[in-house]
Design an enzyme around this catalytic site. Structure first.
Site, PDB file in Angstrom:
ATOM      1  N   GLU A  62       0.832  -1.208   0.000  1.00  0.00           N
ATOM      2  CA  GLU A  62       0.000   0.000   0.000  1.00  0.00           C
ATOM      3  C   GLU A  62       0.871   1.265   0.000  1.00  0.00           C
ATOM      4  O   GLU A  62       1.979   1.267   0.538  1.00  0.00           O
ATOM      5  CB  GLU A  62      -0.934  -0.004   1.226  1.00  0.00           C
ATOM      6  CG  GLU A  62      -1.996  -1.088   1.114  1.00  0.00           C
ATOM      7  CD  GLU A  62      -2.964  -1.094   2.289  1.00  0.00           C
ATOM      8  OE1 GLU A  62      -2.785  -0.313   3.240  1.00  0.00           O
ATOM      9  OE2 GLU A  62      -3.907  -1.912   2.249  1.00  0.00           O
ATOM     10  N   ASP A  95      -0.985   5.899 -38.262  1.00  0.00           N
ATOM     11  CA  ASP A  95      -2.383   5.601 -38.594  1.00  0.00           C
ATOM     12  C   ASP A  95      -3.112   6.914 -38.847  1.00  0.00           C
ATOM     13  O   ASP A  95      -2.597   7.999 -38.540  1.00  0.00           O
ATOM     14  CB  ASP A  95      -3.081   4.776 -37.498  1.00  0.00           C
ATOM     15  CG  ASP A  95      -3.012   5.436 -36.134  1.00  0.00           C
ATOM     16  OD1 ASP A  95      -3.400   6.616 -36.023  1.00  0.00           O
ATOM     17  OD2 ASP A  95      -2.566   4.790 -35.170  1.00  0.00           O
ATOM     18  N   LYS A  97      -3.985   1.671 -40.186  1.00  0.00           N
ATOM     19  CA  LYS A  97      -3.750   0.585 -39.221  1.00  0.00           C
ATOM     20  C   LYS A  97      -5.085  -0.015 -38.794  1.00  0.00           C
ATOM     21  O   LYS A  97      -6.021   0.716 -38.458  1.00  0.00           O
ATOM     22  CB  LYS A  97      -3.014   1.163 -37.996  1.00  0.00           C
ATOM     23  CG  LYS A  97      -2.639   0.128 -36.961  1.00  0.00           C
ATOM     24  CD  LYS A  97      -1.667   0.696 -35.927  1.00  0.00           C
ATOM     25  CE  LYS A  97      -2.352   1.343 -34.763  1.00  0.00           C
ATOM     26  NZ  LYS A  97      -1.440   1.778 -33.697  1.00  0.00           N
TER      27      LYS A  97
HETATM   28  C1  R5P Z   1      -2.591   3.757 -30.815  1.00  0.00           C
HETATM   29  O1  R5P Z   1      -3.422   4.035 -31.682  1.00  0.00           O
HETATM   30  C2  R5P Z   1      -1.523   4.700 -30.376  1.00  0.00           C
HETATM   31  O2  R5P Z   1      -1.576   5.920 -31.022  1.00  0.00           O
HETATM   32  C3  R5P Z   1      -0.137   4.103 -30.559  1.00  0.00           C
HETATM   33  O3  R5P Z   1       0.114   3.927 -31.937  1.00  0.00           O
HETATM   34  C4  R5P Z   1      -0.058   2.768 -29.872  1.00  0.00           C
HETATM   35  O4  R5P Z   1      -0.532   2.863 -28.558  1.00  0.00           O
HETATM   36  C5  R5P Z   1       1.361   2.277 -29.865  1.00  0.00           C
HETATM   37  O5  R5P Z   1       1.395   1.038 -29.261  1.00  0.00           O
HETATM   38  P1  R5P Z   1       2.498  -0.010 -29.618  1.00  0.00           P
HETATM   39  O6  R5P Z   1       3.829   0.637 -29.426  1.00  0.00           O
HETATM   40  O7  R5P Z   1       2.246  -1.130 -28.647  1.00  0.00           O
HETATM   41  O8  R5P Z   1       2.281  -0.455 -31.022  1.00  0.00           O
END
Ligand code: R5P
Length: 294
Positions: free
Chosen positions: A36, A166, A189
């Site tokens: 805690e 993305d 993505k």
């Molecule tokens: C997701 O849409 C975020 O913008 C990042 O692209 C994502 O959290 C990155 O995560 P990772 O490094 O695990 O691919």
């Protein structure tokens, strides 16, 4: 106004205090044998607007509880207002029910903070602004992307291509483009909500012979950047660099990214790591100064 140095962001809090000339309140903290958390404010906060700086990366649950305890302690010791400065706001990605049976984690966090005594929140590059609507008090996000882009300009990367991994991050690439003065674009993505697996595609991407900087809000496992780097190599990019606001870098994320051909990873001190080459202090200090005079 006084600034409380949360244990997760002591160095950043110190820098903000220096830039704002705010008096600092240190925090004594310990972990009991059963795990805690205990905190005690080591300064007088009577009738003060108290700004608590505490990021919530890595040990998110513990750091959120510590934040709640600091807000509660501030209010019980007479603070007139509590603003939580949370550079990396954990749980912001669960801002809706994606699958049946889920909850909305960020809304639960928001209510918990309100119950603890937080009156306002300031964060940086929250994953989606939609999450701010879940807060029952004023909540604002700042953008560190211009600071990150400026870092690359100083390193001689003016005119580099700013790539969002993305479509949702395209606004980030556009902010970087303003500083870099080159082109900007995005990949697409898709994420499987059950397995978490993502697939990335590029349509009409022309980066042949270019220096490309991938800009994202978070690098967690590194999977997104690794996938983007693969596509960039296939499309003939000459140099690949990566920048993010929150370098969470879980496990061997950094190694995987460098192995994928990324020259350098640059993050901010929202999550203090050795890639945190850009400080959020000037950005946060400016916002606090505006609040103080507003
Ligand atoms: C997701 O849409 C975020 O913008 C990042 O692209 C994502 O959290 C990155 O995560 P990772 O490094 O695990 O691919």
């Amino acid at each position: 106004m006084k600034i409380v140095l949360g244990s997760a962001s002591t160095a950043l809090g110190e820098k903000i205090a220096e830039l704002t000339n705010l008096e600092k309140v240190t925090v004594a903290h310990k972990t009991f044998p059963d795990g805690e958390s205990y905190i005690r404010l080591e300064g007088n906060v009577q009738n003060e607007h108290v700004v608590i700086v505490q990021t919530t990366s890595t040990a998110q649950d513990t750091r959120l509880i510590q934040l709640a305890f600091m807000a509660d302690a501030a209010k019980r010791n007479g603070a007139s207002k509590v603003t939580a400065v949370v550079p990396y706001l954990g749980y912001a990605r669960q801002d809706k029910m994606f699958l049946q049976g889920e909850g909305i984690s960020i809304e639960t966090i928001a209510r918990m903070l309100q119950a603890a005594g937080v009156d306002a929140l300031l964060t940086v590059n929250i994953h989606a602004e939609n999450a701010l609507k879940k807060f029952p008090f004023p909540a604002k996000t700042l953008s560190a992307i211009p600071l990150l882009a400026e870092y690359f300009v100083q390193k001689g990367c003016k005119k580099a291509f700013a790539l969002a991994p993305d479509k949702g991050a395209m606004y980030i690439a556009e902010q970087a483009q303003v500083v870099l003065g080159g082109e900007a674009g995005h990949l697409d993505k898709q994420r499987d909500r059950h397995t978490g697996q993502t697939t990335q595609t590029a349509e009409g991407l022309n980066v042949k012979g270019q220096t490309v900087i991938i800009f994202d809000d978070i690098i967690s496992t590194g999977g997104t950047i690794v996938g983007a780097a693969k596509i960039l190599r296939e499309h003939g990019a000459e140099r690949i660099l990566a920048a993010c606001v929150h370098p969470v870098l879980v496990g061997d994320a950094e190694k995987r990214i460098l192995d994928a051909g990324v020259e350098e990873i640059v993050g901010t001190d929202s999550v203090p790591t050795h890639v945190s080459k850009v400080s959020l202090a000037p950005l946060i200090a400016k916002a606090l100064k505006a609040q103080k005079s507003g």
